[in-house]
Design a protein around this motif. Sequence first.
Motif, PDB file in Angstrom:
ATOM      1  N   ILE A 105      10.657  -2.716  -0.264  1.00  0.00           N
ATOM      2  CA  ILE A 105       9.285  -2.472  -1.416  1.00  0.00           C
ATOM      3  C   ILE A 105       9.978  -2.477  -2.638  1.00  0.00           C
ATOM      4  O   ILE A 105      10.199  -3.771  -3.523  1.00  0.00           O
ATOM      5  CB  ILE A 105       8.503  -2.131  -1.325  1.00  0.00           C
ATOM      6  N   PRO A 153       2.475  -3.164   7.110  1.00  0.00           N
ATOM      7  CA  PRO A 153       0.970  -4.002   7.671  1.00  0.00           C
ATOM      8  C   PRO A 153       0.000  -3.887   7.014  1.00  0.00           C
ATOM      9  O   PRO A 153      -0.565  -5.105   7.578  1.00  0.00           O
ATOM     10  CB  PRO A 153       0.866  -2.242   7.476  1.00  0.00           C
ATOM     11  N   VAL A 154       1.340  -4.471   5.401  1.00  0.00           N
ATOM     12  CA  VAL A 154       0.258  -5.965   5.053  1.00  0.00           C
ATOM     13  C   VAL A 154       0.692  -7.005   5.004  1.00  0.00           C
ATOM     14  O   VAL A 154       1.219  -7.823   3.789  1.00  0.00           O
ATOM     15  CB  VAL A 154      -0.214  -5.591   2.910  1.00  0.00           C
ATOM     16  N   ILE A 171       0.822  -0.833  -0.384  1.00  0.00           N
ATOM     17  CA  ILE A 171       0.047  -0.380   0.128  1.00  0.00           C
ATOM     18  C   ILE A 171       0.794   1.270  -0.110  1.00  0.00           C
ATOM     19  O   ILE A 171       0.192   2.367   0.318  1.00  0.00           O
ATOM     20  CB  ILE A 171      -1.278  -0.040   1.490  1.00  0.00           C
ATOM     21  N   CYS A 185       3.831   2.067   2.202  1.00  0.00           N
ATOM     22  CA  CYS A 185       3.473   3.633   3.115  1.00  0.00           C
ATOM     23  C   CYS A 185       5.267   3.755   3.646  1.00  0.00           C
ATOM     24  O   CYS A 185       5.137   4.605   4.248  1.00  0.00           O
ATOM     25  CB  CYS A 185       2.755   2.524   4.240  1.00  0.00           C
ATOM     26  N   ALA A 186       5.985   2.695   3.365  1.00  0.00           N
ATOM     27  CA  ALA A 186       7.177   3.828   3.171  1.00  0.00           C
ATOM     28  C   ALA A 186       7.478   3.146   4.984  1.00  0.00           C
ATOM     29  O   ALA A 186       9.226   3.536   4.735  1.00  0.00           O
ATOM     30  CB  ALA A 186       7.258   4.985   3.226  1.00  0.00           C
TER      31      ALA A 186
END
Length: 479
Positions: free
Chosen positions: A346, A378-379, A318, A320-321
């Motif tokens: 990522i 977070p994912v 997503i 978010c970094a």
Amino acid sequence: MSGGETIWTEDPPFPANAKRSVGDAQLRRNIRKATTAIRRRRAGLVSEMPDWQELRAAGAAIKDEVLLHLDRYLEQFEQAASGRGAQVHWARDAEEANAIVSSLVQQTGEREVIKSKSMTTEEIGLGGALAKHGIEAIETDLAELIVQLGHDRPSHIVVPAIHKNRAEIREIFLREMGDAPPDLSDDPHALAEASRRHLRRKFFEAKVAISGANFAVAETGSLLIAESEGNARMCLTLPQTLISVVGIEKLVPTFRDLEVFLQLLPRSSTGERMNPYNSLWTGVTPGDGPQQVHIVLLDNGRTNALRDRIGRQALRCIRCAACLNVCPVYERAGGHAYDATYPGPIGAILTPQLVGVEHASKLPFASSLCGYCYEVCPVKIDIPTVLVKLRHDSVRAKRHPAEDALFAAAGNAMSGRRRWSAALKLAPLLRLLRHGGPPPLSRWTGVRDLPDPPRQSFRDWWVTEHVQEQPRNRAGGKR
Ligand code: SF4
């Protein structure tokens, strides 16, 4: 890849780039200061969520569901968005997406468009493609504006100008922003005010805006942008024509799923409980906002990544970094060393899958595999596992005959006890490589210390201490 190019051309030379940037003390200071602050804020806000791990699991599960049935959700999204007056376009790659967007802007007759921050449009090099048609795209996100005015490239997913401090930003504004006050200070409020005044005029003049999206809701055909400044909202509401370029992995099945991501994203990205601006739009509302809404759904390598059982989890991202902000390699090398749209952990797993591992063969090695990125994601993308898999693919894609011969010889030596004992006798020769050696070995020893081989191997020591001792002991026993 530079921001202006539309296709990937070369294998980014990460080791050489990183060596250069590690020597830049100011750059390292700027990045360390910013990432440390975001990291602290994130940790504080995550610790107040008792169900954080459940939220992460829910985020991962929702994204996996989308990836598993991507065809179905894409069609559902197209139908819902078209039903509300948006025109949906499909782009296989960067060239197709750029051609679609350029043609849509040309149809309006405009020569200047405003643009909200979008990694997807960076990925396809949209700014450069529009410039070829004589169309200027003006960045409206403060950090993107700094990068654009500085003729620079973004170095972070969420904070594109993270590598600049406020004194450097002041210099850029004074040099490049025609309407910057001559007595501009480097106070953050003064810098923000100068950019606000500069952009306000552009917002009121613009007839066309280009955006990305954080999420696309299949159920309703809605798009969502989460941001801090409100500039994207100006882009989404003031111009007559809005063109949104959206990666096909940005889908979530239902409106309700946003509940999960709107808790995960702000805490992970900027260290906030919620983003100051969450803008949602669905097609066209007569008499309110843009009356022409186009959505370009972009593949550009995503379906290649989808094929890979291990690598496809990168499509849950997503953006978010959080993984960048904790990565020891990113903190020291900086985003430009990756020479790609997506830097950091990522980027090291996404770029090789989007462009082909043979065109980004060094990036999977740009990691210490410490696992911190996995912990904060977070994912729940298991970045270290994907990195190891891509390293394997990279080695297979770029085999070196000398390396193959070396490993074949090692395999042969290890396949029998006598052979291995004989090979160990050659170990002292390794001393010759301590200060280099012939290529390709010198590439290894040039950046690593080769330990001195011991004078005696363990086997020799064992024979001396135990096997040769036995006859003496037995002899002693007879006495
Ligand atoms: S991989 Fe995870 S932590 Fe990194 S940017 Fe994507 S969602 Fe955020």
